[in-house]
Design a protein around this motif. Structure first.
Motif, short mmCIF file in Angstrom:
data_model
loop_
_atom_site.label_atom_id
_atom_site.label_comp_id
_atom_site.label_asym_id
_atom_site.label_seq_id
_atom_site.Cartn_x
_atom_site.Cartn_y
_atom_site.Cartn_z
N ARG A 115 0.90 -1.32 -0.02
CA ARG A 115 -0.05 -0.04 0.09
C ARG A 115 0.96 1.41 0.03
NH1 ARG A 115 -3.58 -2.14 4.97
NH2 ARG A 115 -1.74 -3.29 5.35
N LEU A 118 -0.10 5.01 -0.78
CA LEU A 118 -0.63 5.94 0.12
C LEU A 118 0.21 6.70 0.78
CD1 LEU A 118 -3.59 3.54 1.70
CD2 LEU A 118 -3.63 5.04 -0.39
N ASP A 119 1.39 6.07 1.09
CA ASP A 119 2.55 6.94 1.71
C ASP A 119 3.06 8.22 0.71
OD1 ASP A 119 2.59 6.00 4.14
OD2 ASP A 119 3.85 4.19 3.59
N ILE A 122 0.85 11.06 1.04
CA ILE A 122 0.84 12.01 2.03
C ILE A 122 2.31 12.71 1.87
CG2 ILE A 122 1.36 11.85 4.56
CD1 ILE A 122 -1.35 11.33 3.87
N GLU A 123 3.46 11.96 1.26
CA GLU A 123 4.67 13.05 1.13
C GLU A 123 4.40 14.09 0.15
OE1 GLU A 123 7.12 9.68 0.06
OE2 GLU A 123 6.90 8.47 1.89
N GLY A 126 0.69 16.01 2.50
CA GLY A 126 -0.12 15.67 3.47
C GLY A 126 0.40 15.98 4.86
N PHE A 127 0.89 17.22 5.13
CA PHE A 127 1.49 17.75 6.10
C PHE A 127 1.43 18.94 6.32
CE2 PHE A 127 4.73 16.99 2.76
CZ PHE A 127 5.10 18.04 2.69
N ILE A 128 2.01 19.74 7.51
CA ILE A 128 2.12 21.27 7.56
C ILE A 128 3.54 21.41 7.88
CG2 ILE A 128 1.65 23.29 9.15
CD1 ILE A 128 -1.09 21.87 9.38
N SER A 129 4.03 22.32 7.10
CA SER A 129 5.55 22.43 7.13
C SER A 129 5.97 23.31 8.27
CB SER A 129 6.07 23.19 5.80
OG SER A 129 5.90 22.48 4.79
N VAL A 130 6.10 22.55 9.38
CA VAL A 130 6.46 23.42 10.66
C VAL A 130 7.66 22.66 11.48
CG1 VAL A 130 4.62 22.30 11.68
CG2 VAL A 130 5.79 24.14 13.04
N GLY A 159 -6.02 5.07 7.21
CA GLY A 159 -5.25 4.53 6.07
C GLY A 159 -5.15 3.22 5.73
N PHE A 175 -9.60 8.30 0.63
CA PHE A 175 -8.24 8.51 1.50
C PHE A 175 -7.39 9.88 1.44
CE2 PHE A 175 -3.61 8.51 1.70
CZ PHE A 175 -3.19 8.03 2.72
N LYS A 179 -7.21 13.50 4.22
CA LYS A 179 -6.06 14.10 4.65
C LYS A 179 -6.16 15.48 4.09
CE LYS A 179 -3.61 12.99 7.10
NZ LYS A 179 -4.02 12.84 8.47
N LEU A 183 -6.31 18.79 6.90
CA LEU A 183 -5.32 19.96 7.21
C LEU A 183 -5.66 21.28 6.56
CD1 LEU A 183 -2.09 17.93 6.43
CD2 LEU A 183 -2.91 18.44 8.42
N ARG B 85 3.21 5.04 9.85
CA ARG B 85 1.99 5.41 10.41
C ARG B 85 1.34 4.38 11.26
NH1 ARG B 85 -2.43 7.48 6.77
NH2 ARG B 85 -3.81 7.19 8.45
N TYR B 187 4.26 11.29 11.98
CA TYR B 187 4.29 10.79 10.66
C TYR B 187 4.26 11.58 9.66
CZ TYR B 187 2.05 8.39 6.46
OH TYR B 187 1.85 8.21 5.32
N GLN B 188 3.45 12.50 9.57
CA GLN B 188 3.40 13.64 8.56
C GLN B 188 4.60 14.47 8.19
OE1 GLN B 188 -1.35 13.64 9.03
NE2 GLN B 188 -0.37 15.39 9.07
N ALA B 191 7.15 12.14 6.74
CA ALA B 191 6.68 12.22 5.39
C ALA B 191 7.33 13.23 4.60
CB ALA B 191 5.37 11.95 5.24
N ARG B 192 7.22 14.46 5.22
CA ARG B 192 7.85 15.65 4.62
C ARG B 192 9.31 15.28 4.52
NH1 ARG B 192 9.22 20.48 7.69
NH2 ARG B 192 9.78 22.15 6.30
N ASP B 195 10.09 12.90 1.72
CA ASP B 195 10.13 13.51 0.39
C ASP B 195 11.21 14.59 0.02
OD1 ASP B 195 8.48 14.12 -1.96
OD2 ASP B 195 8.20 16.22 -1.25
#
Lengths: 251, 481
Positions: A115, A118-119, A122-123, A126-130, A159, A175, A179, A183, B85, B187-188, B191-192, B195
């Protein structure tokens, strides 16, 4: 109870159904415990045990899968395979067990699929850059209660990929939209709202089929995530594409 | 006799030089601040020359991998699941504590520190606990910024609740899925970095051994769980974030894959393992349906607020629960501990249930549980109130057992849930093997609260898992300095 199991066995690129008898199945067993028992027997008789994925066995990690009689996660709504119990079946029943069926999820072995696409989704955003340490004081950014609740509804996705397996097109819209919505509904996710949805949707389309609004995904989802989030994702995607075009026009 | 206070393994009473905890000097509130300044910095241009191996991608491992990747180190992260995850941090429910004092109820870093040391039976290392209390506030900031959908007030500010016997409201939560949401946040972030190319991720890969050279950890040997290929990876530091050892016991609530291999291998290579007896046994799990079943499902201990625990007075009583008249039931906790009743600490409740089952007074077809009865609460408060409070748990119980807990008592039995022992670490989270660091649930004496009081026994499991795990690792560059 006694059950006749038709189980997909695959090693390499092609596979086949094989029949197994499950005897002495207690109705209090979970579906995976029933397979554990069968595997014990196979191992004792020197046969190769059936490979399947599972980990937490309490319906939250998303590792378990299985198409049971043609339905992702089996007959009980809102329930992952690990939480499905044998009392939902009856004595003498024939049960067909298959891996997730989707082009994006190649079978690794027997009932185990890959699977990892799916990752990749997200890569792709599917994130917030912080970066660690750079966060502002948490209460500096109020989040409307309704937004937090809706984001939480979407974020409860585990997931597992059942939405993809249930979809006739093998699409991953539910899916991905869960996500994106999680966000994009939050103020913290606003700065990357456009790039997120474009990155994730484009990556999704690279691997998966297209959505034609069958709605099978919602029915199969063990967390009962709403397909309304797909509409939200589509709106954000269109909005992002238009705003980018407007930007391009100015240069 | 081994002198525990000096940490002497030889039994002579002389301190073992390997067990120098390297706690910084100075007042407890200044230790971490001073230590941060005393640590040597790594030139940004040099960071990419260092490789850090991280095993496990739970809250601790994933946060470490993401943070170190952001700083510019080369990170190789490993997990046995098909995706990072899925680590078992995801199963934590209750919440995460921080000394934000948003409720203006007198909370402070010092009070969180004090409560945690006390709740840990005065066995936790105080300098580490203080650091944990100090960084707790940053953790919440970080998680909120990452998009963890914490519960909110109507004004949009973060909601808090009081948990685990605390007299202040300092627990942040995301429904009953705080662990899931914190893990997905980590996990996110990971993932960042995957990438961005700073973290190389190896899923479906298990650690087989720790590689040592001249007494230092310099890498690991792993097996690809799909192909079976065995390979080795070298690094300047190895970080183990591989969880606890609950599954060393038969009955456990941990995920099936948590098999403590990595920590065990490190121990075999010389890393000291501390306090293995220090475990937490959760009293309100659903009993096994068959002898072979080892994984039990945990239900929140909040059930004990309204449920009454009992067994039939006579062993071998075959009647259904509702047919047993009140005077032939033994409400053994209420009888033995009249002041605390059903809300005795979880270890007392667990031990008592085991005792009753061993005496042959167990209930259910396998005689392997005790009753947790809501009949009184339902007649006193009404079914609606009980449904509102525990609806999800009752539903889960019915799904697993096929029994309706509104109509007949639940059956419960204790199972291993969490371990406070683990690989010994110093203040920098380094084990007794130089270069091998341990984070999260794999290391010893995390300041996990052992709740010794009435209200404390209500504490959900989540906070306890989460707090130490997250805190230790959102410290960039520290664990793998």
């Amino acid at each position: 109870m006694r059950l006749k199991l038709r189980i997909w066995r695959q090693s390499g690129t092609s596979g086949e159904f094989r029949d197994y008898d499950a005897t002495d199945v207690s109705e209090d067993m979970s579906f995976l415990e029933m397979l554990d028992e069968l595997n014990e027997r196979l191992i004792e008789s020197g046969e190769e045990p059936i490979a399947f994925d599972s980990d937490c066995r309490e319906g939250i990690c998303g590792m378990c899968s299985l198409i049971i009689d043609g339905r992702a996660h089996g007959p009980e709504l809102g329930t992952a395979t690990c939480q499905l119990h044998m009392r939902k079946f009856h004595d003498g029943q024939q049960i067909t067990i298959e891996p997730w069926r989707a082009r994006a999820f190649p079978v690794v072995r027997d009932l185990v699929v890959d699977r990892s696409p799916l990752d990749r989704i997200i890569e792709a955003g599917g994130f917030i850059s912080v970066p660690t340490g750079s966060a502002p004081e948490a209460n500096d950014v109020p989040v409307p209660k309704e937004a937090a609740e809706a984001a939480m509804d979407a974020a409860s996705c585990i997931g597992c990929g059942a939405c993809v397996a249930a979809c006739p097109n093998g699409a991953a819209q539910l899916f991905t939209s869960a996500k994106v919505a999680h966000l994009n509904l939050l103020p913290q996710g606003a700065p990357e709202r456009d790039s997120r949805v474009v990155g994730m949707v484009d990556t999704m389309e690279h691997f998966f089929g297209s959505c034609t609004n069958h709605g099978e995904c919602e029915k199969a989802c063990p967390k009962e995530i709403s397909i309304d989030f797909i509409a939200l994702m589509n709106r954000d995607y269109v909005r992002a594409k238009f705003s980018n075009r407007a930007l391009a026009g100015r240069h | 006799m081994t002198d525990v206070s000096t940490g002497g393994a030889s039994g002579t009473g002389a301190p073992d030089p390997a067990l120098d905890s390297k706690i910084p000097d100075g007042p407890i509130a200044d230790k971490w601040e001073n230590h941060k300044f005393d640590l040597k910095l790594v030139n940004p241009a040099n960071k990419r020359k260092f490789t850090v191996i991280i095993v496990g991608t739970g809250l601790a491992g994933a946060a470490a991998a993401a943070s170190l990747g952001e700083l510019g180190y080369n990170v190789k992260a490993f997990c046995y699941q098909d995706s990072p995850r899925r680590a078992h941090s995801i199963a934590a429910q209750g919440g995460i504590n921080a000394a934000k004092n948003y409720r203006n109820d007198g909370d402070s870093v010092h009070r969180l520190f004090y409560d945690t040391v006390k709740g840990g039976d005065y066995r936790a290392r105080e300098a580490n606990v203080h650091r944990l209390a100090e960084v707790s506030v940053d953790i919440i900031d970080q998680c909120a910024a990452q998009g963890v959908p914490f519960a909110r007030e109507y004004g949009g500010l973060l909601d808090n609740r009081s948990f685990g016997g605390a007299q202040v409201s300092r627990t942040f939560y995301a429904r009953g899925q705080t662990g899931q949401q914190l893990l997905l946040g980590a996990y996110q972030a990971l993932a960042r970095q995957i990438d961005a190319g700073t973290v190389e991720m190896f899923s479906r890969t298990e650690m087989l051994d720790l590689v040592m050279k001249d007494g230092r950890a310099v890498g690991i040997v792993v097996r690809d769980l799909v192909t079976g290929d065995v390979s080795s990876h070298s690094g300047h530091a190895v970080v183990l974030g591989t969880g606890g050892y609950s599954n060393a016991f038969f009955l456990s609530t941990n995920a099936k894959g948590c098999n403590v291999t990595a920590a065990w291998r490190a121990h075999r290579k010389g890393a000291y393992f501390a306090n293995p007896c220090f475990t937490q046994i959760h009293p309100t799990c659903i009993p096994a349906s068959e002898e072979f079943q080892s994984k039990l499902t945990l239900m929140s201990e909040s059930l004990r607020n309204d449920g009454r625990i009992w067994v039939p007075g006579d062993s071998g009583d075959e009647r259904a629960a509702i047919e047993i008249p009140p005077d032939e039931r033994d409400y053994y906790l209420e009888r033995r501990y009249p002041a605390f009743g059903n809300l005795v600490p979880r270890d007392v409740a667990s031990r008592a249930a085991k005792l009753e089952v061993d005496r042959g007074r167990g209930v259910g077809s396998k005689k392997n549980g005790v009753y947790l009865d809501f009949a009184d609460a339902i007649s006193r408060l009404g079914r609606d109130t009980i449904e509102e409070k525990y609806g999800n748990l009752f539903q889960m119980y019915e799904r697993i057992t096929g029994e309706d807990p509104y109509a007949q008592p639940m059956r419960i039995f204790p199972a291993l849930h969490y371990t406070m022992g683990g690989l010994w670490v110093d203040y920098d989270l380094m084990s007794t093997i130089p270069g091998c660091y341990v984070v999260g649930g794999g290391k010893f004496l995390r300041s996990r609260r052992q709740p010794p009081g009435r209200v404390r026994s209500h504490a959900g499991p989540g906070r306890r898992i989460l707090r130490p795990a997250v805190h230790d690792l959102r410290l960039p560059g520290r664990s793998a300095r």
